[in-house]
Design an enzyme around this catalytic site. Structure first.
Site, PDB file in Angstrom:
ATOM      1  N   ASP A  68       8.930  19.305  39.784  1.00 48.66           N
ATOM      2  CA  ASP A  68       8.607  20.742  40.362  1.00 48.66           C
ATOM      3  C   ASP A  68       8.634  20.720  41.843  1.00 48.66           C
ATOM      4  OD1 ASP A  68       8.660  22.025  38.162  1.00 48.66           O
ATOM      5  OD2 ASP A  68       6.354  22.101  37.858  1.00 48.66           O
ATOM      6  N   LYS A 110       4.355  14.633  31.747  1.00 50.42           N
ATOM      7  CA  LYS A 110       4.905  15.817  31.663  1.00 50.42           C
ATOM      8  C   LYS A 110       5.879  15.999  30.365  1.00 50.42           C
ATOM      9  CE  LYS A 110       3.731  18.456  34.221  1.00 50.42           C
ATOM     10  NZ  LYS A 110       2.609  19.092  34.264  1.00 50.42           N
ATOM     11  N   ASN A 114       1.817  17.405  41.271  1.00 48.31           N
ATOM     12  CA  ASN A 114       2.279  17.795  39.793  1.00 48.31           C
ATOM     13  C   ASN A 114       2.047  16.596  38.761  1.00 48.31           C
ATOM     14  OD1 ASN A 114       4.325  17.821  37.366  1.00 48.31           O
ATOM     15  ND2 ASN A 114       4.140  19.878  38.097  1.00 48.31           N
TER      16      ASN A 114
END
Length: 262
Positions: A250, A57, A23
């Site tokens: 995640d 992110k 991720n």
């Protein structure tokens, strides 16, 4: 390989192409390790791989959560992956100003689902000349992607694809409607299925010290992946990790593999 050549290669890939990786960039060493492992597997299977990881992110549930190394350092690491393993790169952007520097490294610029209708971001990504992968918002009908893809084309870039990543079902769950994979064909471009994020349970995990984080249903990833391939998608997007239970981002929706060096 220029963008149009890569785009045509991905469209022609059989049985599908794969966008895969952790991720977020946790460290240079981890990303290089993961890239090597994933390339080894996909090479043996004859799959076209585009390596994915994020430098930032920006849409994390909590402001205290790990976000990544940032734009400058993250792009250096992704460039090293690209050169070391001879792999194309996909990574996401959150602001129009990021598109130009990201386009110097990435072969595919990804538009996050929350931002799939943001015209200025779509146009800035399009103007890099790189392939643009637009994730369908969890709140959007599949028909919305027709307009989003058209924004990229009207900015002068024909190399666009759209990605299904689930639809909100109440407050803390997503469902995957396989009909969307067919209806999104109306965007007249390759269709990708995100088989990991589509199993998120947004803000559905209460934390011991207060607050919430996103949960997920990792065990259903094979089910959603097989469904998507059966429908006939052009590409599969999946996030993978060698230790998802300890992944900073995640973890519940990253697929775990037992990796061995070749």
């Amino acid at each position: 390989m220029d963008s149009t050549a890569l785009f045509n290669q991905l469209k022609a890939a059989e049985p599908f192409f794969l966008l895969a990786g952790p991720n977020v960039i946790e460290s240079e060493a981890h990303v290089l390790k993961m890239a090597g492992y994933i390339k080894d597997i996909t090479s043996k299977l004859g799959l076209q791989l585009v390596f994915k990881s994020s430098f930032d992110k920006a849409n994390r549930t909590s402001s205290k959560s790990f976000r990544g190394p940032g734009l400058e350092e993250g792009l250096k690491i992704l460039q090293k992956v690209k050169m070391t393993f001879d792999l194309p790169i996909v990574t996401d952007v959150h602001e129009a100003s990021q598109c130009e520097p990201v386009g110097r490294v990435a072969d595919i610029i990804q538009i996050p689902a929350f931002l799939c209708r943001q015209t200025d971001l779509l146009v800035a990504a399009a103007k890099t000349g790189k392939i643009v992968n637009i994730k369908k918002g969890q709140f959007c009908a599949p028909s919305v992607m027709v307009n989003s893809a058209e924004k990229v084309r009207l900015a002068g870039n024909q190399n666009v694809m759209v990605c299904e990543r689930g639809t909100m079902f109440g407050y803390n769950d997503l469902i995957v409607d396989p009909r969307n994979l067919e209806w999104m064909r109306e965007a007249n471009c390759p269709v990708v299925a995100d088989v990991t994020h589509s199993l998120q349970q947004p803000a559905g995990k209460k934390l011991d010290g207060g607050g919430v984080a996103s949960g997920g249903l990792r065990e259903l990833i094979p089910c959603i992946a097989r469904t998507s391939v059966a429908v006939g998608v052009d590409g599969i997007f999946m996030e993978v990790h060698d230790d998802p239970l300890n992944a900073p981002v995640d973890g519940p929706t990253q697929w775990v593999g037992v990796f061995k060096s070749s």
